[in-house]
Write a protein that holds these residues in place. Structure first.
Motif, PDB file in Angstrom:
ATOM      1  N   VAL A  73       1.019  -1.079  -0.155  1.00 29.75           N
ATOM      2  CA  VAL A  73      -0.142  -0.071   0.231  1.00 29.75           C
ATOM      3  C   VAL A  73       0.861   1.175  -0.064  1.00 29.75           C
ATOM      4  CG1 VAL A  73      -1.740  -1.058   1.080  1.00 29.75           C
ATOM      5  CG2 VAL A  73      -0.375   0.208   2.488  1.00 29.75           C
ATOM      6  N   GLU A  74       0.263   2.273  -0.613  1.00 26.74           N
ATOM      7  CA  GLU A  74       1.084   3.635  -0.526  1.00 26.74           C
ATOM      8  C   GLU A  74      -0.087   4.633  -0.501  1.00 26.74           C
ATOM      9  OE1 GLU A  74       4.095   6.177  -3.442  1.00 26.74           O
ATOM     10  OE2 GLU A  74       3.902   4.190  -3.492  1.00 26.74           O
ATOM     11  N   ALA A  75       0.031   5.480   0.362  1.00 25.81           N
ATOM     12  CA  ALA A  75      -0.952   6.624   0.455  1.00 25.81           C
ATOM     13  C   ALA A  75      -0.688   7.701   1.347  1.00 25.81           C
ATOM     14  CB  ALA A  75      -2.153   6.152   0.960  1.00 25.81           C
ATOM     15  N   THR A  76      -1.429   8.695   1.199  1.00 31.82           N
ATOM     16  CA  THR A  76      -1.228  10.059   1.995  1.00 31.82           C
ATOM     17  C   THR A  76      -2.505  10.134   2.726  1.00 31.82           C
ATOM     18  OG1 THR A  76       0.403  11.049   0.472  1.00 31.82           O
ATOM     19  CG2 THR A  76      -0.846  12.466   2.021  1.00 31.82           C
ATOM     20  N   ASP A  77      -2.490  10.221   4.068  1.00 29.73           N
ATOM     21  CA  ASP A  77      -3.526  10.217   4.928  1.00 29.73           C
ATOM     22  C   ASP A  77      -3.355  11.006   6.308  1.00 29.73           C
ATOM     23  OD1 ASP A  77      -5.983   9.400   5.666  1.00 29.73           O
ATOM     24  OD2 ASP A  77      -5.495   7.348   5.891  1.00 29.73           O
ATOM     25  N   LEU A  78      -4.368  11.118   7.334  1.00 29.52           N
ATOM     26  CA  LEU A  78      -4.312  11.891   8.391  1.00 29.52           C
ATOM     27  C   LEU A  78      -4.157  13.314   8.445  1.00 29.52           C
ATOM     28  CD1 LEU A  78      -2.426   9.209  10.676  1.00 29.52           C
ATOM     29  CD2 LEU A  78      -4.886   9.550  10.322  1.00 29.52           C
ATOM     30  N   ASP A  79      -4.901  14.093   8.932  1.00 31.06           N
ATOM     31  CA  ASP A  79      -4.745  15.393   9.324  1.00 31.06           C
ATOM     32  C   ASP A  79      -4.146  15.603  10.397  1.00 31.06           C
ATOM     33  OD1 ASP A  79      -6.175  16.267   6.851  1.00 31.06           O
ATOM     34  OD2 ASP A  79      -8.458  16.261   7.808  1.00 31.06           O
TER      35      ASP A  79
END
Length: 128
Positions: A95-101
């Motif tokens: 998996v590869e992602a950009t997440d969380l504020d």
């Protein structure tokens, strides 16, 4: 009086040195390379804690990658005093992602195996 004071001081020093982090890592690993925010391994079983810091007044995010050949692991985060499940990775997954504020302050990321893992890589970095 002096004989009682020395053991008390030693115990106080031990407690001060061990109480530095909210979470602790504990694991068994083979061919393991770790820096804060990343871990690569041939074999891993246990918990690895990463501590990231967001020191900006603006909102940021965490960019992450996770890959396992065998096994399974759950990833948790804590940035407001409560440990929350983030995602899981199973053998063969990537998996590869950009997440969380992100909020200003420390962010704890915990990688916990649900079963022993082989040939894995996890990376976490803060981004604008």
């Amino acid at each position: 009086m002096r004989k009682r004071l020395i053991p008390v001081l030693i115990l106080a020093l031990v407690f001060c040195l061990t109480g530095c982090s909210k979470y602790t890592s504990h694991f068994r690993a083979t061919v393991y390379v770790h820096s804060n925010g990343s871990m690569d391994f041939s074999g891993f079983d246990g918990v690895q804690v990463h501590t990231l810091n967001w020191d900006k007044d603006t909102t940021g995010h965490i960019r992450y990658t996770a890959k396992l050949e065998k096994g399974s692991a759950a990833v948790y985060y804590d940035m407001d005093g409560e440990k929350k499940k983030w995602f899981t990775v199973n053998g063969g997954d990537s998996v590869e992602a950009t997440d969380l504020d992100l909020k200003k302050g420390d962010i704890y990321i915990l990688v916990e195996t649900m079963e022993p893992c082989e040939e894995g890589r996890f990376t976490f970095e803060t981004v604008d």
